[in-house]
Design a protein around this motif. Structure first.
Motif, short mmCIF file in Angstrom:
data_model
loop_
_atom_site.label_atom_id
_atom_site.label_comp_id
_atom_site.label_asym_id
_atom_site.label_seq_id
_atom_site.Cartn_x
_atom_site.Cartn_y
_atom_site.Cartn_z
N LEU B 86 0.77 -1.06 -0.01
CA LEU B 86 -0.10 -0.05 0.16
C LEU B 86 1.00 1.37 0.03
CD1 LEU B 86 -2.87 -1.00 2.47
CD2 LEU B 86 -2.95 -0.54 0.00
N THR B 87 2.06 1.28 0.69
CA THR B 87 2.79 2.30 0.78
C THR B 87 3.30 2.60 -0.76
OG1 THR B 87 3.57 1.60 2.81
CG2 THR B 87 4.79 3.47 1.94
N LYS B 88 3.70 1.65 -1.41
CA LYS B 88 4.31 1.60 -2.85
C LYS B 88 3.02 2.30 -3.64
CE LYS B 88 5.78 -2.55 -3.32
NZ LYS B 88 6.06 -3.69 -4.23
N GLN B 89 1.70 1.92 -3.22
CA GLN B 89 0.65 2.63 -4.16
C GLN B 89 0.17 3.61 -3.50
OE1 GLN B 89 -2.43 -0.40 -4.46
NE2 GLN B 89 -1.03 -1.80 -5.43
N ARG B 90 0.94 4.67 -2.81
CA ARG B 90 0.63 5.94 -2.36
C ARG B 90 -0.58 5.82 -1.14
NH1 ARG B 90 -0.50 7.43 -7.37
NH2 ARG B 90 1.50 7.81 -8.70
N GLY B 91 -0.51 4.80 -0.55
CA GLY B 91 -1.21 4.66 0.76
C GLY B 91 -2.63 3.85 0.61
N GLU B 92 -3.06 3.73 -0.55
CA GLU B 92 -4.54 3.15 -0.78
C GLU B 92 -4.40 2.08 -2.06
OE1 GLU B 92 -7.58 5.85 -1.22
OE2 GLU B 92 -6.19 7.38 -2.08
N ARG B 118 -6.84 -5.19 12.50
CA ARG B 118 -6.71 -4.94 13.98
C ARG B 118 -5.49 -4.39 14.64
NH1 ARG B 118 -7.88 -11.35 15.65
NH2 ARG B 118 -7.20 -10.73 17.59
N ASN B 119 -4.59 -4.27 14.06
CA ASN B 119 -3.64 -3.61 14.35
C ASN B 119 -3.62 -2.30 14.10
OD1 ASN B 119 -2.17 -6.07 14.86
ND2 ASN B 119 -0.65 -5.97 13.20
N GLY B 120 -4.86 -1.60 13.81
CA GLY B 120 -5.09 -0.49 13.39
C GLY B 120 -4.25 0.36 12.39
N TRP B 121 -3.77 -0.57 11.33
CA TRP B 121 -2.76 0.11 10.31
C TRP B 121 -3.62 0.76 9.14
CZ3 TRP B 121 0.98 -4.27 10.60
CH2 TRP B 121 1.84 -4.40 11.66
N ILE B 122 -4.83 -0.08 8.81
CA ILE B 122 -5.44 0.42 7.70
C ILE B 122 -7.08 0.65 8.06
CG2 ILE B 122 -4.08 -0.61 5.98
CD1 ILE B 122 -6.40 -2.66 5.98
N MET B 133 -8.78 -0.08 0.54
CA MET B 133 -8.08 -0.01 2.05
C MET B 133 -7.32 1.08 1.88
SD MET B 133 -6.45 -4.11 1.76
CE MET B 133 -5.97 -3.61 0.16
N LYS B 134 -7.28 1.68 3.03
CA LYS B 134 -6.36 2.97 3.17
C LYS B 134 -5.39 2.89 4.40
CE LYS B 134 -7.30 7.90 2.36
NZ LYS B 134 -8.17 8.99 2.00
N LEU B 135 -4.26 3.21 3.93
CA LEU B 135 -3.29 3.36 5.07
C LEU B 135 -3.45 4.33 6.22
CD1 LEU B 135 0.45 2.71 4.00
CD2 LEU B 135 -0.99 1.22 5.30
N LYS B 136 -3.43 4.29 7.42
CA LYS B 136 -3.47 5.22 8.49
C LYS B 136 -1.94 5.68 8.71
CE LYS B 136 -7.05 3.34 11.34
NZ LYS B 136 -7.60 3.19 12.85
N ALA B 137 -1.90 6.81 9.52
CA ALA B 137 -0.67 7.53 9.39
C ALA B 137 0.34 6.97 10.06
CB ALA B 137 -1.12 8.99 9.95
N ASN B 138 0.06 6.02 11.11
CA ASN B 138 1.04 5.16 11.88
C ASN B 138 1.68 4.24 11.42
OD1 ASN B 138 -1.32 3.86 12.18
ND2 ASN B 138 -1.10 3.40 14.18
N ALA B 139 1.25 3.77 10.38
CA ALA B 139 1.33 2.37 9.95
C ALA B 139 2.82 2.03 9.38
CB ALA B 139 0.44 1.91 8.77
N THR B 140 3.19 3.05 8.49
CA THR B 140 4.67 2.85 8.19
C THR B 140 5.59 2.79 9.17
OG1 THR B 140 3.83 3.98 6.18
CG2 THR B 140 6.13 3.32 6.04
N LYS B 141 5.31 3.63 10.16
CA LYS B 141 6.30 3.61 11.45
C LYS B 141 6.14 2.19 12.28
CE LYS B 141 7.74 6.42 15.05
NZ LYS B 141 7.01 7.17 15.99
N SER B 142 4.81 1.95 12.59
CA SER B 142 4.66 0.60 13.47
C SER B 142 5.28 -0.43 12.81
CB SER B 142 3.38 0.48 13.67
OG SER B 142 2.42 1.53 13.65
N ILE B 143 5.10 -0.80 11.66
CA ILE B 143 5.59 -2.09 10.94
C ILE B 143 7.13 -2.16 11.28
CG2 ILE B 143 3.99 -2.35 9.32
CD1 ILE B 143 6.20 -1.54 7.17
#
Lengths: 555, 513
Positions: B86-92, B118-122, B133-143
């Protein structure tokens, strides 16, 4: 192929009340099966040859015969009309054939409309080869002005409201935006001009085989008269598709009328629902089935299959209904005699044929090798021949070789054919680290190698590979086992030092048998062990098995 | 009281006596150069005689990765891979668009979606009938710091995962333990070891037993020669004590099952045949009268080959001509044919063999004399996703019977005989359909617990199949759903287990089936 039917509707069309068990039993003997059933809805699986049974109407028609409610070929009366459909020479390169017909005075409801759509989809999906070969359109007759024109036009010049949409789109937009355009657009995409059906007032009926007009092609409960059109790339299939579609509609009542299809050099009135004649001998039927049926039995059996027949002096003359498109040969009629007679009534026989059974000499030799490997204490394993280049080369730290690669893999886990067994053995060992040591395994199975001179550009043949994992391993012990195996096969090997990146340097050798390099033996390199997740040392060998080792006596 | 101790038992007691410290079995084994299992079974017997006693039990626990855990350790958890895509696809992106991404398999999509959510990433919503699906702001950092992934990586490196290896507080450790087990990524391995000491009774026994050296322990050539056995007594052994596990060389049960079926067919007078796994379409389909645009020949039903590119060769030129004409207009077979223009290029295209019938027709092209009986059991391939009931690679067992005057009734008789041969008693027939036979039969067998299942297809080869090869007598064709039978015999309900990677199962599975 599955057909969804409402059981009450099916029974009403059959005209007899049957329990689900009875229905199931009759369908079973008619090549069909009830796949599942919930309340009034059943999914019936129809065999792919009987495309005329892809609808409730078609199944009911067949069952009426089988239950002897109405036997022999059904007759459909087609009235003459003054409707014409004119085929322009421009379609010849794209989608050359057209077949049309009319049905009037139908009583429609939403269930029935859904039913017709289902038949249309199934028929063009299978018999119509996903609309490549034929596609079907149904239209509200009184909205169309005859004659119909079938021609091609540039994609940007075509503009109409496609089914399920509210605004007009050009043909190019339809191919991009409409779900059906995305699915079926590829059939016409590369042509400079697209096929188009319009009426006398230039209203678009359809962009075949993609989508129909929302204005003219949307049937509603008040629709009484329907115009049916089939376009296609294969003339006979186009006509057959119309026959199946329109006779199914006619099973719901209504009056059929024809349309004159006018080609540049010929014209024909369609649908033509007269049955086809065929003659075959009673003797031929009996030779295939294995009974001594008389004419009356054959006539009755065929009648139950909705085929009319008469028998004169051992010759059976049959009348095949226009919707039975699966009859290519006399044997197809013979099968109908057998089904009409009842597969449950046919008694099995066993003739005395004298043949001697023998296995392939290679099978015998491979069994000997398996027995010896088991005797040496190895557990046999069985892997797929399908694998991936990661297991085959990368994890072995081996340079990639040319192997058989699939053009349309479903998963990148399985996209090539193995050319060697050892990687599969190591992958197996890597998954069993929790299991008590020692691990001693072998596999005896086919690998496929590329050989452009061979008939299928490849060779398929057996290899043997074995591996031992233990807290301490001994390459000389394994070499002794290998030599023992060969000795028991009446062979001997020369072992020559080599270097091989999958093995530890200085602990690997090539195996030569009768001067040919056929295998390798050695201790697996720690980096390779790590790649496969093997947590203890491992020694292994792999050997190509040659057909020329088969003892002469065995052949 | 007289104690009858074996030499090894004496060695152990002696060792415990001299070291004067509690020892673990593995340590004893090491010092005396004995096998672990030997020491354990001897200790058990000494313990029963109260010559030694347990001193201290130590328990160790650790987590060991399952194959899936290992896979995710090297490839990354599916939800992390999803975030990366998703990060590669500009977040969604839509779920269906993921199908094209090689890093995330179709079978992993649901898993990835569920956990990422469940992890609250998307966030997930419906858009144009598609799951979006859409990425939440924290996702890239949490992984980057995801504890579960770190745990998997650590376990992969060291082989064992303990809390000590991880810099985690109790709460985080608990969460990881829960996830590892729940997602079957790791198994908890408990290891228990008891150290033992010698009892006073043991010391006494050792001394008395040292005095009775005249008991015969191992019967030796020397004793036989000297006939000392005539005057001495044998040390009795405890044969009721538990024994250690052995791992003999063993055949694979599935391959053994197939070997048994082969022997049954040989007994019924069939000869074995084999063909290549990579085929030309001519043998795989054309020769079986399947039109070249048949649905079963499209990309979703047949594996086409990218390398080598082909074309293959068709050696039998006259058969090729006859088959081509039979497709086009029926040739001399009495058929109407399929009425299209046959393509010789398609005929030479390479595919992975999708049906063993290709072997039958290859055999017929070389064996034109009646009577004949042939069978083949070999691998075939179809583009399927592997799951409990589907396999892209499977074995088929097929055969043919050719002879003057054979009939549909004979075919039923043969199907019955073959079924009885492999142990099937209940069998019923319905009409079937196969493109290359007419009439066709489908044999249903009764499997207890499963009911009636299609397992014995058959038919008489169409004249369009036999006549192009110059065969003018009837040829009956039959098949057995060999995988289904093997699964029933071996008590397996997942077809993938026929090619199992579970060594433990192979070691303990019964070969009596």
């Amino acid at each position: 192929m599955n057909v969804e039917v409402r059981i009450s509707d099916l029974l009403a069309l059959i005209g007899r009340d049957l329990s689900l068990e009875e229905l199931e039993e009759h369908l079973f003997l008619l090549k069909c099966e009830i796949d599942s059933q919930i309340n009034d809805v059943a999914i019936i699986e129809v065999n792919p040859d009987r495309v005329d049974m892809l609808s409730t109407e078609g199944i009911a028609r067949a069952l009426r015969g089988f239950l002897e409610i109405e036997t022999g070929a059904p007759s459909y009366v087609v009235r003459k009309s003054d409707w014409q459909a004119i085929v322009d020479p421009s379609v010849a390169q794209v989608r050359p054939y057209l077949a049309c017909g009319i049905i009037r005075d139908l009583q429609l409801n939403d269930d029935l409309i859904a039913e017709f759509m289902q038949l249309q989809e199934r028929l063009t999906g299978t018999f119509g080869r996903n609309r490549k070969r034929t596609s079907i359109g149904l239209y509200v007759l009184n909205l169309i002005k005859p004659p119909i024109y079938y021609r091609t036009e540039p994609p940007d010049m075509i503009k109409f409201i496609p089914l399920e949409f509210h605004t007009p789109l050009t043909a190019r937009q339809i191919l991009r935006q409409h779900p059906k355009g995305q699915e079926f657009g590829k059939i016409i995409k590369d042509f400079p001009q697209y096929p188009l059906l319009v009426d006398a007032e230039n209203q678009v009926l359809s962009l075949p085989p993609v989508i129909n007009s929302n204005d003219l092609g949307r049937l509603v409960e008040t629709t009484k008269d329907i115009f049916v059109e089939v376009t296609g790339t294969h003339k006979l299939t186009t006509i057959h598709t119309l026959n199946i579609m329109i006779t199914a509609l006619a099973e719901r009542g209504g009056v059929l009328e024809d349309v004159e299809v006018v080609y540049p050099k010929e014209r024909e009135r369609l649908p033509n629902l007269s049955s086809t004649h065929r003659e075959l001998s009673l003797q031929n039927i009996n030779q295939i089935i294995g009974y001594d049926f008389d004419g009356i039995t054959v006539k009755k059996a065929l009648g139950r299959m909705r085929i009319s027949s008469s028998v004169h002096e051992g010759i059976v003359i049959v009348e095949i209904p226009a919707y039975r498109v699966d009859i290519l040969h006399d044997v197809d009629i013979v099968e109908d005699v057998a089904i009409g007679f009842g597969y449950d009534r046919i008694e099995a026989t066993i003739p005395q044929l004298m043949t001697i059974g023998h296995e392939l000499p290679m099978t015998t030799m491979l069994r000997t090798i398996r027995d010896l490997m088991v005797g040496l204490g190895y557990q046999e394993i069985h892997n797929y021949t399908l694998t991936n280049t990661r297991v085959l080369f990368e994890m072995m730290n081996r340079p990639r070789k040319v192997v058989v690669e699939i053009a349309n893999p479903k998963s990148m886990e399985y996209h090539v054919m193995r050319n060697s067994l050892l990687p599969g053995l190591l992958a197996f060992l890597g998954e069993n680290t929790a299991e008590e040591l020692p691990h001693r395994i072998f596999e005896l199975g086919d690998v496929v190698t590329v050989d452009l001179k061979a008939e299928t550009c490849t060779n398929t043949g057996p290899h043997l590979a074995a591996a031992t994992v233990n807290s301490r391993v001994d390459i000389t012990a394994m070499k002794a086992e290998f030599m023992t195996l060969l000795g028991n096969l009446g062979l001997s090997a020369k072992v020559k030092k080599t270097s091989n990146v999958s093995f530890i340097k200085g602990r690997v050798a090539n195996l030569f048998i009768e001067g040919k390099r056929l295998g390798v033996i050695g201790e697996i390199h720690p980096a390779v062990l790590q790649n496969y997740g093997i947590e203890a040392p491992c020694v292994a060998f792999e050997l190509e098995i040659l057909a020329e080792w088969i003892p002469i006596m065995n052949c | 009281m007289r104690y009858r101790l074996s030499k090894k038992a004496r060695q152990i007691l002696d060792h415990l006596k001299t070291t004067k410290t509690p020892l673990a079995p593995s340590l004893i084994a090491k010092s005396l150069d004995l096998r672990d299992e030997t020491v354990r079974s001897l200790l058990e017997s000494l313990r029963q005689q109260k010559l030694i006693e347990d001193y201290e039990t130590t328990q160790t626990e650790y987590y060991q990765l399952t194959p899936e855990g290992k896979r995710f350790a090297s490839k990354g958890l599916p939800e992390i891979r999803l975030v990366k895509i998703l990060t590669k696809q500009r977040g969604e992106g839509s779920v269906s668009s993921m199908a094209n991404d090689e890093t995330l398999e179709l079978s992993e999509q649901q898993l990835a979606l569920g956990w990422a959510r469940r992890n609250g990433w998307i966030t997930v919503s419906k858009r144009d009938g598609q799951t979006w699906m859409k990425l939440k702001a924290n996702a890239t950092k949490s992984i980057k710091q995801h504890p579960l992934q770190r745990a998997l990586n650590a376990a992969f490196k060291t082989g064992k995962l303990r809390r000590e290896n991880m810099n985690l507080d109790v709460k985080e450790w608990k969460a990881i333990q829960r996830d590892l087990i729940k997602r079957s990524l790791a198994e908890l391995v408990k290891h228990q070891s008891v150290s033992v000491i010698i009892t006073s009774k043991g010391i006494q026994a050792l001394e008395t037993s040292l005095a009775q050296k005249d008991l015969i322990q191992d019967l030796s050539p020397e004793i036989l020669k000297s006939e000392a056995w005539k005057t001495q007594t044998f040390l009795p052994y405890n044969l009721t004590a538990p024994t250690s596990r052995l791992f003999p060389g063993k055949k694979h049960p599935y391959l053994e099952f197939i070997d048994r079926v082969k022997r049954i067919l040989l007994g019924l007078g069939f000869q074995e045949a084999k063909g290549p796994l990579v085929e030309v379409e001519f043998w795989n389909s054309d020769a079986l009268f399947m039109p070249q645009d048949h649905v079963a020949r499209e990309v979703h039903d047949l594996y086409h080959i990218k390398t080598p590119k082909g074309p293959g060769k068709i050696v039998d030129q006259s058969a090729l001509e006859h088959v081509a004409k039979t497709h086009e207009n029926g040739w001399k077979t009495g058929s109407t044919g399929w009425r299209y223009v046959y393509s010789f290029d398609i005929a030479r295209q390479l595919v992975l063999r999708s049906q063993t019938t290709a072997v039958s027709v290859r055999f017929l092209s070389k064996h034109k004399q009646a009577p004949l009986r042939m069978f083949s059991i070999d691998r075939n391939f179809r583009p399927e996703k592997f799951d409990a009931t589907h396999s892209a690679e499977f074995l088929q067992c097929e055969g043919i019977i050719g002879g003057e005057g054979l009939t549909l009734r004979d075919l039923m008789g043969y199907l019955r005989a073959i079924a009885e041969g492999v142990g099937i008693e209940q069998l019923k027939f319905k009409p079937g359909f196969f493109p290359f036979t007419e009439p066709s039969i489908e044999g249903f067998i009764f499997i207890p617990g499963l009911g009636w299942k299609e397992a014995l297809p058959g038919g008489i080869f169409r004249p369009e199949v036999t006549l192009p090869f110059g065969i003018d007598f009837p040829v009956l064709a039959w098949g057995i759903g060999i995988d289904r039978l093997a699964m029933a015999a071996l008590g397996i309900n997942d077809i993938r287990e026929l090619a199992t990677h579970n060594l433990g199962w192979l070691r303990k599975v019964s070969m009596r089936f």
